[in-house]
Motif scaffolding. Structure first.
Motif, PDB file in Angstrom:
ATOM      1  N   ILE A 231       6.340  30.919  41.098  1.00  0.00           N
ATOM      2  CA  ILE A 231       5.914  32.452  41.122  1.00  0.00           C
ATOM      3  C   ILE A 231       6.997  33.443  40.908  1.00  0.00           C
ATOM      4  N   GLU A 232       8.099  32.957  41.915  1.00  0.00           N
ATOM      5  CA  GLU A 232       9.339  33.911  41.846  1.00  0.00           C
ATOM      6  C   GLU A 232       9.970  33.877  40.476  1.00  0.00           C
ATOM      7  N   THR A 233      10.236  32.811  40.132  1.00  0.00           N
ATOM      8  CA  THR A 233      10.779  32.563  38.695  1.00  0.00           C
ATOM      9  C   THR A 233      10.099  33.395  37.776  1.00  0.00           C
ATOM     10  N   ALA A 234       8.723  33.083  37.674  1.00  0.00           N
ATOM     11  CA  ALA A 234       8.083  33.596  36.574  1.00  0.00           C
ATOM     12  C   ALA A 234       8.108  35.298  36.627  1.00  0.00           C
ATOM     13  N   ARG A 235       7.883  35.734  37.689  1.00  0.00           N
ATOM     14  CA  ARG A 235       8.005  37.173  38.073  1.00  0.00           C
ATOM     15  C   ARG A 235       9.342  37.672  37.646  1.00  0.00           C
ATOM     16  N   ARG A 236      10.399  36.747  37.889  1.00  0.00           N
ATOM     17  CA  ARG A 236      11.894  37.371  37.320  1.00  0.00           C
ATOM     18  C   ARG A 236      12.136  37.272  35.950  1.00  0.00           C
ATOM     19  N   THR A 237      11.477  36.062  35.338  1.00  0.00           N
ATOM     20  CA  THR A 237      11.897  36.106  33.954  1.00  0.00           C
ATOM     21  C   THR A 237      10.745  36.301  32.934  1.00  0.00           C
ATOM     22  N   GLY A 238       9.502  36.670  33.498  1.00  0.00           N
ATOM     23  CA  GLY A 238       8.445  36.905  32.584  1.00  0.00           C
ATOM     24  C   GLY A 238       7.942  35.439  31.567  1.00  0.00           C
ATOM     25  N   THR A 239       8.568  34.495  32.066  1.00  0.00           N
ATOM     26  CA  THR A 239       7.977  33.166  31.342  1.00  0.00           C
ATOM     27  C   THR A 239       6.536  32.881  31.764  1.00  0.00           C
ATOM     28  N   ARG A 240       5.961  32.472  30.699  1.00  0.00           N
ATOM     29  CA  ARG A 240       4.443  31.831  30.877  1.00  0.00           C
ATOM     30  C   ARG A 240       4.595  30.785  31.906  1.00  0.00           C
ATOM     31  N   SER A 241       4.108  30.486  32.949  1.00  0.00           N
ATOM     32  CA  SER A 241       4.387  29.161  33.842  1.00  0.00           C
ATOM     33  C   SER A 241       2.805  28.816  34.280  1.00  0.00           C
ATOM     34  N   HIS A 242       2.891  27.543  34.271  1.00  0.00           N
ATOM     35  CA  HIS A 242       1.663  26.513  34.721  1.00  0.00           C
ATOM     36  C   HIS A 242       1.812  25.868  35.866  1.00  0.00           C
ATOM     37  N   ALA A 258      -0.073  36.733  43.105  1.00  0.00           N
ATOM     38  CA  ALA A 258       0.801  36.735  41.748  1.00  0.00           C
ATOM     39  C   ALA A 258      -0.042  37.169  40.500  1.00  0.00           C
ATOM     40  N   LYS A 259      -1.270  36.547  40.749  1.00  0.00           N
ATOM     41  CA  LYS A 259      -2.241  36.886  39.389  1.00  0.00           C
ATOM     42  C   LYS A 259      -2.532  38.299  39.602  1.00  0.00           C
ATOM     43  N   ALA A 260      -2.738  38.997  40.717  1.00  0.00           N
ATOM     44  CA  ALA A 260      -3.141  40.354  40.893  1.00  0.00           C
ATOM     45  C   ALA A 260      -1.962  41.261  40.436  1.00  0.00           C
ATOM     46  N   ASP A 261      -0.851  40.624  40.569  1.00  0.00           N
ATOM     47  CA  ASP A 261       0.407  41.483  40.263  1.00  0.00           C
ATOM     48  C   ASP A 261       0.610  41.238  38.641  1.00  0.00           C
ATOM     49  N   GLY A 262      -0.009  40.369  38.099  1.00  0.00           N
ATOM     50  CA  GLY A 262       0.375  40.183  36.646  1.00  0.00           C
ATOM     51  C   GLY A 262       1.328  39.375  36.179  1.00  0.00           C
ATOM     52  N   VAL A 263       1.772  38.533  37.163  1.00  0.00           N
ATOM     53  CA  VAL A 263       2.659  37.452  37.026  1.00  0.00           C
ATOM     54  C   VAL A 263       1.945  36.403  35.704  1.00  0.00           C
ATOM     55  N   PRO A 264       2.647  36.214  34.805  1.00  0.00           N
ATOM     56  CA  PRO A 264       1.852  35.146  33.876  1.00  0.00           C
ATOM     57  C   PRO A 264       1.814  33.656  34.286  1.00  0.00           C
ATOM     58  N   LEU A 265       0.645  33.555  35.205  1.00  0.00           N
ATOM     59  CA  LEU A 265       0.545  32.433  35.985  1.00  0.00           C
ATOM     60  C   LEU A 265      -0.496  31.726  35.607  1.00  0.00           C
ATOM     61  N   THR A 266      -0.855  30.309  35.270  1.00  0.00           N
ATOM     62  CA  THR A 266      -2.194  29.720  35.219  1.00  0.00           C
ATOM     63  C   THR A 266      -2.228  28.540  36.193  1.00  0.00           C
TER      64      THR A 266
END
Length: 451
Positions: A231-242, A258-266
Motif C-alpha cells: 500500500i505504501e509503495t502504491a501510494r507513493r508510485t501511483g502504480t496499480r497494485s493487486h 487505502a481504497k478510501a484514499d484512492g490508492v490504486p489497489l485491488t
C-alpha cells in the motif's frame, strides 16, 4: 425463406446480465455476442439451444490465478489438463502464473517458451502474467519488464517472501519499489504475494502432522506487514497494485483505508479461504497446506463481510498443484509438504455453496468470479453477457448437489482439499466463442493484455 441471421441463439429463462437476473435470448455471430434480447424474442439462427428450467446462463468464469507449470514441471500440471479442469468448472479464461515453470516467465524468451508449450493444446483461452524478480527489478535492469509488457503479459507477479522455487526469487523492499515504479511508468499492473520474510523467519518452524504448527508458522502479521508495504509503495508510485490470495482479515482495515484514499489497489481471495477453516483440517492432511494458510472460522466470516463490502474485489482459485509425493501424504508432515491447493475445477461450486447459505446471489458470483477478474487482469471481451463480448458461457444448475471425487477431477494429479465434499451448484456445460468446449478438439486461444 427466412435468412439465418445468427449462428446460434441460446435461450435461458434465467441468466445473469449486467442489469440483473432475467430471461434472455443470446444471439451469437462469429464467436461473439451479437445481441441480448428477451427470452421470447424471435431470432433466426442456424442453431437454437434452450436451457432447462433448472439451469442458469452465466458468462464464462475468469480465473486469473492459475499455476499451469508447463514447461519444466509439466508432471505437476500442464496446459491440456489444466484447461480441461477449467472448462469442467465453467471457467473459459485462465491467466497463467509465471512460476513454477522452467523457465519462469521473467523474460521475453521465457514467455515465448510458455506460449510455445501452450499452443494448440488449450481447451479455454489463456493469458500470461510476467514475473518481477531480482534480475529484472534492480536499477538498470527493468528494461526486461517493459519488453514483457510490450509482448502482452497481463501484469507482473512479485513475491515479497521466498517463492519456494529457486529460479523465481523474491524482492527485497528496495527491489520491490524499483519494480513498482518501473511498471507504473509504462502503465502496468503489479500483483503481489504479500508475506513479510522477517515475520516468517521469526515465527516457529512448521513440523509434524498438526495443522496448528503450520498455521503458527505463517502468522497474520506476515500478511499485515507485507500488505502495508504494498500500500505504501502504491501510494507513493501511483502504480496499480493487486494483493494476491488474501487470507488474513487483520489486513482489511489497512485495505479499507487505502481504497478510501484512492490508492490504486485491488484484492483477491480464494475459494479455500472462504469454504474451509483451520479448525476442520485433519492431522496429516497436507492437501490443505497453502501459503498464506487457511485460517480460522472468525477470519473466514470477516473475509465474507469484506466481499459484501467490496473491499475484496474477486475470488480466484490459486490452483497450485504438485505431484502427490511432494505433498508428503505418506507422512503428513506439514513442515516438508509442498504448499498449494488444487481447486480450479471446483471453485464455482465451493464458493456458491457458502455464498448461497450466506444470502449472496448468482449476480454476486458473476461479479467476483467473472467480471472483476477480467477487468483487473485486462482481459478484453470477457466477464459479462454483453453484446460485443466473446460468446463464452457457463451453464449451471445452482440447486443441484455434487460430491467431489478427486479421481474424477480433470487436473493432472489427483490431490485436492475438496475431495469428498458435498457442494451446491453443478456446472453442466461450458461454451467458448459460441461452441461447446470439447477438450478432444481444443479451441482455446492465447491472449494478450487488452490495455
Amino acid at each position: 425463406m427466412t435468412e439465418q441471421v445468427f449462428d446460434l441463439v441460446l435461450r435461458a429463462r434465467r441468466a445473469i446480465t449486467p442489469e440483473g437476473e432475467r430471461g434472455v435470448s443470446v444471439a451469437v455471430r462469429e464467436g461473439r455476442i451479437a445481441e441480448i434480447a428477451d427470452h421470447g424474442a424471435r431470432l433466426d439462427a442456424a442453431r437454437t439451444v434452450e436451457l432447462s428450467d433448472d439451469e442458469v446462463l452465466l458468462p464464462g468464469l475468469v480465473d486469473s490465478h492459475v499455476h499451469v507449470n508447463e514447461p519444466g514441471r509439466t508432471e505437476w500440471e500442464g496446459f491440456a489438463s489444466a484447461t480441461r479442469a477449467a472448462a469442467a468448472g465453467g471457467v473459459t479464461t485462465i491467466v497463467d502464473m509465471p512460476l513454477n515453470s522452467v523457465p519462469p516467465t521473467t523474460t521475453v524468451k521465457g514467455l515465448a517458451a510458455k506460449r510455445d508449450a501452450a499452443r494448440d493444446q488449450v481447451a479455454v483461452d489463456v493469458g500470461f502474467w510476467g514475473g518481477a524478480v531480482p534480475e529484472n527489478s534492480r536499477p538498470g535492469t527493468t528494461g526486461e519488464l517493459k519488453a514483457l509488457h510490450d509482448e502482452g503479459v497481463q501484469g507482473f507477479k512479485a513475491f515479497l517472501s521466498p517463492s519456494g522455487v529457486e529460479e523465481f526469487g523474491h524482492l527485497a523492499p528496495d527491489e520491490f519499489g524499483t519494480a513498482a515504479a518501473a511498471i507504473g511508468a509504462f502503465g502496468g499492473l503489479i500483483i503481489v504475494h504479500a508475506e513479510d520474510p522477517g515475520v516468517l523467519d521469526g515465527a516457529p518452524a512448521a513440523r509434524g502432522r498438526e495443522y496448528a504448527s503450520f498455521l503458527a508458522s505463517r502468522p497474520d502479521e506476515a500478511e499485515h506487514a507485507a500488505i502495508a508495504l504494498v500500500i505504501e509503495t502504491a501510494r507513493r508510485t501511483g502504480t496499480r497494485s493487486h494483493i494476491l490470495h488474501l487470507s488474513s482479515a487483520t489486513a482489511l482495515p489497512l485495505i479499507a483505508e487505502a481504497k478510501a484514499d484512492g490508492v490504486p489497489l485491488t484484492v483477491e481471495t480464494c475459494p479455500h479461504y472462504l469454504t474451509i477453516v483451520a479448525e476442520q483440517v485433519p492431522a496429516g492432511a497436507t492437501q490443505f497446506k497453502c501459503c498464506p494458510p487457511i485460517r480460522g472460522e472468525a477470519n473466514r466470516a470477516a473475509l465474507w463481510q469484506a466481499l459484501a463490502d467490496g473491499l475484496i474485489d474477486c475470488v480466484v482459485s490459486d490452483h497450485s498443484p504438485s505431484t502427490p509425493d511432494l505433498k508428503t501424504l505418506d507422512t503428513g508432515d506439514f513442515g516438508t509438504a509442498w504448499g498449494g491447493v488444487s481447486g480450479l475445477q471446483v471453485g464455482f461450486s465451493a464458493v456458491w455453496t457458502e455464498a448461497a447459505a450466506r444470502g449472496f446471489t448468482l449476480a454476486d458470483m458473476v461479479r467476483w468470479m467473472s467480471r472483476r477478474p477480467a477487468e483487473i487482469a485486462g482481459v478484453a471481451g470477457k466477464g459479462g453477457l454483453v453484446a460485443g463480448n466473446d460468446a463464452d458461457f457457463a451453464v449451471v444448475a445452482p440447486e443441484e448437489t455434487v460430491r467431489v471425487d478427486v479421481a474424477a477431477l480433470q487436473h493432472r494429479n489427483r490431490v485436492s482439499a475438496y475431495d469428498g465434499l458435498e457442494l451446491k451448484g453443478a456446472v453442466r456445460r461450458t461454451w467458448l466463442r459460441g461452441e461447446p468446449v470439447d477438450p478432444a478438439h481444443p479451441g482455446g486461444r492465447l491472449l494478450r493484455r487488452s490495455s
